[in-house]
Motif scaffolding. Structure first.
Motif, mmCIF file in Angstrom:
data_model
loop_
_atom_site.group_PDB
_atom_site.id
_atom_site.type_symbol
_atom_site.label_atom_id
_atom_site.label_comp_id
_atom_site.label_asym_id
_atom_site.label_seq_id
_atom_site.Cartn_x
_atom_site.Cartn_y
_atom_site.Cartn_z
ATOM 1 N N LEU A 10 -4.815 -4.850 -5.011
ATOM 2 C CA LEU A 10 -3.681 -4.162 -4.393
ATOM 3 C C LEU A 10 -3.905 -2.784 -3.994
ATOM 4 O O LEU A 10 -4.292 -1.804 -4.909
ATOM 5 N N THR A 11 -3.542 -2.453 -2.774
ATOM 6 C CA THR A 11 -3.632 -1.304 -2.134
ATOM 7 C C THR A 11 -2.082 -0.741 -1.641
ATOM 8 O O THR A 11 -1.623 -1.339 -0.775
ATOM 9 N N ASP A 12 -1.743 0.510 -1.986
ATOM 10 C CA ASP A 12 -0.317 0.799 -1.615
ATOM 11 C C ASP A 12 -0.676 2.188 -0.644
ATOM 12 O O ASP A 12 -0.988 3.294 -1.218
ATOM 13 N N GLU A 13 -0.598 1.941 0.548
ATOM 14 C CA GLU A 13 -0.809 2.849 1.646
ATOM 15 C C GLU A 13 -2.002 3.700 1.491
ATOM 16 O O GLU A 13 -2.165 4.805 1.565
ATOM 17 N N PRO A 14 -3.249 2.831 1.278
ATOM 18 C CA PRO A 14 -4.729 3.649 1.125
ATOM 19 C C PRO A 14 -5.056 4.489 2.342
ATOM 20 O O PRO A 14 -6.117 5.158 2.100
ATOM 21 N N THR A 15 -4.462 4.358 3.411
ATOM 22 C CA THR A 15 -4.987 5.056 4.501
ATOM 23 C C THR A 15 -3.849 6.070 5.038
ATOM 24 O O THR A 15 -4.016 6.858 6.115
ATOM 25 N N GLY A 16 -2.814 6.298 4.064
ATOM 26 C CA GLY A 16 -1.649 7.217 4.505
ATOM 27 C C GLY A 16 -1.987 8.636 4.626
ATOM 28 O O GLY A 16 -1.293 9.193 5.635
ATOM 29 N N ASN A 17 -2.899 9.086 4.129
ATOM 30 C CA ASN A 17 -3.323 10.527 4.203
ATOM 31 C C ASN A 17 -4.630 10.820 4.821
ATOM 32 O O ASN A 17 -4.991 12.033 5.125
#
Length: 230
Positions: free
Chosen positions: A160-167
């Protein structure tokens, strides 16, 4: 592998985060979970990890109705589920190696197995040469790769990945996505909550769109072009 039947989640403050939701996700699927803020994406992921329990309906993982699991069996469920957060949540006082190894030590794995598996996953994400460094000594993209290694060290069937590329900047985001796809091709089911239109449109995997806790679209090899605010 993952089944939700007529599942709703209502928090104690009256907020209905998920509303009569039904979905099936097969082993080996790659699913993008999209929707505006407050659509229920994070709660959706928490239900799979059993961080939250349904108010109504059922969540079934590998044939097990997870709300009926005793507290003693929850850790066994979670061993098969890796989680990657947007804000890394790395332990600053531990090295890259120690951050990853910690996920195995807390479940009582033996030292030789911990060492071998930790080195294997660090090698897989390209960070074995930085195993003795601390989080503050590596870049944001490298920290995210450490998080992925930590999530994979117990060889979970679900990631499960929650916004893994957000930053992360676009080039690093692309590297992270290529890594997640390789992990998926090994048989791991990947569910990724994201707002990144370019990634969704480039990858062309299954897209599930949430709005006000309901699934309004679910399509194979979809695009982000579906309006999440419609």
């Amino acid at each position: 592998m993952i089944q939700m039947y007529n599942m709703s989640k209502v928090y104690s403050n009256g907020v209905r985060a998920l509303d009569n939701l039904s979905i099936e996700i097969e082993r080996g699927d790659f699913v993008f979970l999209i929707g505006s803020s407050g659509a229920g994406k994070s709660t959706f992921l928490k239900m799979i990890f059993r961080e939250e329990l349904p108010t109504e309906g059922h969540v079934i993982i590998d044939g097990r109705n997870i709300e009926r699991l005793s507290d003693s069996k929850v850790p066994y469920l979670r061993r098969n589920i890796g989680v990657v957060f947007q804000d890394f949540k790395l332990l600053k006082s531990k090295t890259v190696y120690e951050n990853v190894a910690f996920a195995m030590r807390v479940i009582g794995m033996k030292g030789s197995i911990v060492d071998r598996q930790t080195k294997n996953v660090l090698d897989m994400v390209g960070l074995l040469h930085k195993a003795r460094m601390y989080p503050e000594q590596i870049s944001g993209g490298e920290q995210q790769r450490v998080c992925i290694a930590r999530a994979l060290v117990n060889d979970p069937g679900i990631l499960l990945t929650d916004e893994p590329t957000g930053n992360l900047d676009p080039d690093i985001s692309k590297d992270i996505m290529n890594m997640l796809k390789k992990i998926n091709l090994r048989g791991t089911t990947v569910i990724m909550a994201t707002h990144d239109k370019n990634i969704v449109d480039t990858m062309r995997e299954r897209v599930v769109v949430l709005k006000e806790g309901r699934i309004i679209k679910d399509t194979e090899r979809g695009l982000y072009s579906y309006e999440v605010n419609e």
